[in-house]
Design a protein around this motif. Structure first.
Motif, mmCIF file in Angstrom:
data_model
loop_
_atom_site.group_PDB
_atom_site.id
_atom_site.type_symbol
_atom_site.label_atom_id
_atom_site.label_comp_id
_atom_site.label_asym_id
_atom_site.label_seq_id
_atom_site.Cartn_x
_atom_site.Cartn_y
_atom_site.Cartn_z
ATOM 1 N N ALA A 61 1.051 -1.421 0.014
ATOM 2 C CA ALA A 61 -0.053 -0.101 0.001
ATOM 3 C C ALA A 61 0.925 1.052 -0.043
ATOM 4 O O ALA A 61 0.827 2.124 -0.905
ATOM 5 C CB ALA A 61 -0.857 -0.075 1.052
ATOM 6 N N LEU A 109 -5.940 1.028 1.566
ATOM 7 C CA LEU A 109 -5.464 0.129 0.778
ATOM 8 C C LEU A 109 -4.896 -1.333 1.231
ATOM 9 O O LEU A 109 -5.150 -2.297 0.828
ATOM 10 C CB LEU A 109 -4.434 0.811 -0.250
ATOM 11 C CG LEU A 109 -4.970 1.815 -1.306
ATOM 12 C CD1 LEU A 109 -3.598 2.410 -1.688
ATOM 13 C CD2 LEU A 109 -5.636 1.003 -2.138
ATOM 14 N N ALA A 110 -4.215 -1.382 2.463
ATOM 15 C CA ALA A 110 -3.769 -2.439 2.887
ATOM 16 C C ALA A 110 -4.909 -3.373 3.402
ATOM 17 O O ALA A 110 -4.821 -4.448 3.334
ATOM 18 C CB ALA A 110 -2.776 -2.025 4.069
ATOM 19 N N ASP A 113 -6.407 -5.094 0.833
ATOM 20 C CA ASP A 113 -5.591 -6.061 0.136
ATOM 21 C C ASP A 113 -5.764 -7.596 1.221
ATOM 22 O O ASP A 113 -5.948 -8.683 0.741
ATOM 23 C CB ASP A 113 -4.115 -5.786 0.110
ATOM 24 C CG ASP A 113 -3.272 -6.885 -0.142
ATOM 25 O OD1 ASP A 113 -3.448 -7.496 -1.222
ATOM 26 O OD2 ASP A 113 -2.103 -6.598 0.231
ATOM 27 N N ARG A 142 -11.056 0.776 -1.077
ATOM 28 C CA ARG A 142 -10.383 1.191 -1.995
ATOM 29 C C ARG A 142 -10.840 2.725 -2.375
ATOM 30 O O ARG A 142 -10.132 3.526 -2.617
ATOM 31 C CB ARG A 142 -10.515 0.315 -3.271
ATOM 32 C CG ARG A 142 -9.655 -0.737 -3.130
ATOM 33 C CD ARG A 142 -9.411 -1.635 -4.367
ATOM 34 N NE ARG A 142 -8.964 -3.103 -4.306
ATOM 35 C CZ ARG A 142 -7.626 -3.271 -3.799
ATOM 36 N NH1 ARG A 142 -6.663 -2.391 -3.529
ATOM 37 N NH2 ARG A 142 -7.197 -4.581 -3.742
ATOM 38 N N ALA A 145 -9.552 4.938 0.357
ATOM 39 C CA ALA A 145 -8.179 5.372 -0.279
ATOM 40 C C ALA A 145 -8.053 6.310 -1.222
ATOM 41 O O ALA A 145 -7.227 7.276 -1.275
ATOM 42 C CB ALA A 145 -7.488 4.101 -0.397
#
Length: 163
Positions: A61, A109-110, A113, A142, A145
């Motif tokens: 990220a 973002l992390a 994931d 997402r 982010a």
């Protein structure tokens, strides 16, 4: 005739807390480092996400956010701004909003994931519903982010719908 099979439940022991130095992911010089313990609390990640998985997701990220902000960062560096922390911005809660936005982009973002990695295949009706819910969570993460990155760059948020 009937039979009975006794299967012992696996002994799941919680992952030991890593040393404090391993909880910080050092970033490129212009951007702030990321505290994994703070991230776990901020985005409500429990102990099912291992330290190694979280660290890998955060590194990916950070790389994605840093690459996306590369041109923007270079323009500020050329203007003499030495780090994101020194960038002129409003301070809310004792912190630059730009730092908060950067962290938000990396955290979400992390988390997206990690959430994708933990999706399970379940052929039952409830399993399909859970998967659909996880897809919505990933999409929302997402989106959060992207909005944080756009806010950092001063780019307007927009929703475009085809009719």
């Amino acid at each position: 005739m009937s039979s009975f099979n006794a299967i012992a439940e696996p002994n799941i022991t919680p992952e030991p807390t890593p040393p404090a130095a391993e909880l910080i992911v050092t970033n490129a010089p212009w951007f702030p480092s990321i505290d994994l313990a703070h991230m776990r609390q901020a985005v409500r990640l429990d102990g099912t996400v291992t330290h190694a998985r979280l660290r890998d997701a955060v590194i990916a990220a950070i790389d994605e956010v840093n690459r996306e902000l590369s041109t923007w960062r270079q323009a500020h560096q050329a203007a003499g701004v030495e780090s994101l922390d020194e960038l002129p911005a409003d301070t809310i809660g004792g912190e630059s909003v730009q730092l908060a936005r950067y962290r938000r982009a990396v955290y979400y973002l992390a988390r997206a994931d990690v959430t994708e990695l933990y999706r399970d295949f379940d052929s039952t009706k409830s399993g399909a519903a859970d998967t659909a819910e996880l897809v919505q969570t990933v999409d929302a993460d997402r989106r959060n982010a992207r909005q944080a990155i756009n806010d950092m760059r001063g780019v307007a948020r927009s929703t475009i719908e085809l009719i």
